[in-house]
Motif scaffolding. Structure first.
Motif, mmCIF file in Angstrom:
data_model
loop_
_atom_site.group_PDB
_atom_site.id
_atom_site.type_symbol
_atom_site.label_atom_id
_atom_site.label_comp_id
_atom_site.label_asym_id
_atom_site.label_seq_id
_atom_site.Cartn_x
_atom_site.Cartn_y
_atom_site.Cartn_z
ATOM 1 N N ALA A 1 0.828 -1.204 0.000
ATOM 2 C CA ALA A 1 0.000 0.000 0.000
ATOM 3 C C ALA A 1 0.865 1.258 0.000
ATOM 4 O O ALA A 1 0.566 2.226 -0.710
ATOM 5 C CB ALA A 1 -0.925 -0.008 1.212
ATOM 6 N N GLU B 1 1.257 3.949 -3.071
ATOM 7 C CA GLU B 1 0.847 5.333 -2.828
ATOM 8 C C GLU B 1 1.994 6.323 -3.030
ATOM 9 O O GLU B 1 1.797 7.401 -3.598
ATOM 10 C CB GLU B 1 0.318 5.452 -1.392
ATOM 11 C CG GLU B 1 -0.109 6.859 -1.002
ATOM 12 C CD GLU B 1 -0.499 6.973 0.464
ATOM 13 O OE1 GLU B 1 -0.550 8.099 0.968
ATOM 14 O OE2 GLU B 1 -0.745 5.924 1.091
ATOM 15 N N ARG B 2 3.203 5.945 -2.597
ATOM 16 C CA ARG B 2 4.290 6.924 -2.548
ATOM 17 C C ARG B 2 5.511 6.568 -3.371
ATOM 18 O O ARG B 2 6.455 7.353 -3.456
ATOM 19 C CB ARG B 2 4.690 7.140 -1.083
ATOM 20 C CG ARG B 2 3.581 7.786 -0.291
ATOM 21 C CD ARG B 2 3.799 7.713 1.200
ATOM 22 N NE ARG B 2 5.129 8.117 1.582
ATOM 23 C CZ ARG B 2 5.647 7.924 2.790
ATOM 24 N NH1 ARG B 2 4.915 7.318 3.710
ATOM 25 N NH2 ARG B 2 6.855 8.315 3.074
ATOM 26 N N TRP C 1 -3.414 -3.364 -5.045
ATOM 27 C CA TRP C 1 -2.059 -3.122 -4.539
ATOM 28 C C TRP C 1 -1.014 -3.595 -5.541
ATOM 29 O O TRP C 1 0.016 -2.936 -5.744
ATOM 30 C CB TRP C 1 -1.861 -3.838 -3.207
ATOM 31 C CG TRP C 1 -2.527 -3.178 -2.045
ATOM 32 C CD1 TRP C 1 -2.829 -1.856 -1.908
ATOM 33 C CD2 TRP C 1 -2.991 -3.813 -0.854
ATOM 34 N NE1 TRP C 1 -3.453 -1.625 -0.709
ATOM 35 C CE2 TRP C 1 -3.563 -2.806 -0.028
ATOM 36 C CE3 TRP C 1 -2.990 -5.128 -0.397
ATOM 37 C CZ2 TRP C 1 -4.107 -3.080 1.218
ATOM 38 C CZ3 TRP C 1 -3.529 -5.408 0.846
ATOM 39 C CH2 TRP C 1 -4.079 -4.391 1.641
ATOM 40 N N GLY D 1 -0.647 -1.059 -8.197
ATOM 41 C CA GLY D 1 0.158 0.062 -7.723
ATOM 42 C C GLY D 1 1.635 -0.269 -7.679
ATOM 43 O O GLY D 1 2.489 0.560 -8.039
#
Length: 226
Positions: free
Chosen positions: A27, A31-32, A115, A118
């Motif tokens: 996650a 996200e980052r 996930w 991502g």
């Protein structure tokens, strides 16, 4: 077939902890991107940094359990298939297992695919993360070989080619889906992509249509293992 060894309670708890850290790491990476640190993953997971490094060598290694669960699910499903005369040929069993693995049946499975999407989008900027993805698939390809050998009775080369083709179809399907915006459970989801890829990459492998007893699904006798 012999009963599989059941992991001890300690082993199960360790695996659950690793998977929970992996979900958190995935996650954060999604996200980052690669700027996430091991300390941030540990804190978000509720474990000490020392505990984190007891389980994983690097921050990128932390996502491996999550990726492995998704990649290995279809192999475990395939391994449960029977190899008797009334069983479907390996080709059909392969596609069915791959479709099931990439069709989310609940919110947790759908979340794991999100996930993964991502993570794959973050990989071009993180060679170490990309290396984990390829290592997981390498391990899965090796695990697939004895399963296909049992289901087909084919020789070593044919089994290696079949395992490489099927595993590549799975990897490419997930990567292609992750690069777009299609829903995981829609007509352009990974399950449909893997079915198309599996058919294309295994088209020249008639061994997948035969059974260990040499009976083929194409009307003639197969060529079993020497």
């Amino acid at each position: 077939m012999p009963t599989a060894h059941r992991p001890s309670l300690t082993q199960r708890r360790k695996a659950e902890t690793q998977l929970e850290i992996a979900r958190t790491a995935a996650a954060l990476f999604a996200e980052r991107g690669p700027g996430v640190t091991a300390d941030e993953i540990a804190r978000a997971s509720g474990v000490a940094l020392r505990t984190f490094y007891r389980y994983f060598r690097t921050k990128e290694d932390a996502v491996a359990p999550l990726l492995a669960v998704g990649v290995r699910q279809w192999i475990d499903d395939l391994a449960a298939a029977t190899a008797g005369p009334d069983a479907p040929p390996a080709r059909a069993a392969l596609e069915r297992a791959a479709r099931r693995a990439l069709t989310p049946t609940d919110e947790r499975a759908a979340e794991a695919l999100r996930w993964t999407r991502g993570l794959l989008r973050a990989m071009p900027d993180d060679p170490a993360l990309r290396a984990v993805w390829h290592r997981v698939h390498h391990d899965s390809e090796e695990a697939l070989r004895p399963v296909l050998a049992r289901l087909t009775g084919a020789g070593r080369l044919q089994v290696r080619l079949a395992a490489a083709a099927a595993n590549t179809a799975m990897r490419v399907a997930v990567e292609e889906w992750a690069a777009g915006d299609a829903r995981a459970d829609g007509p352009h989801g990974p399950a449909e992509l893997v079915a198309r890829g599996m058919r294309a990459l295994t088209a020249g492998l008639p061994e997948l249509d035969q059974r260990p007893d040499g009976r083929g699904d194409f009307g003639g006798a197969g060529q079993g293992a020497p």
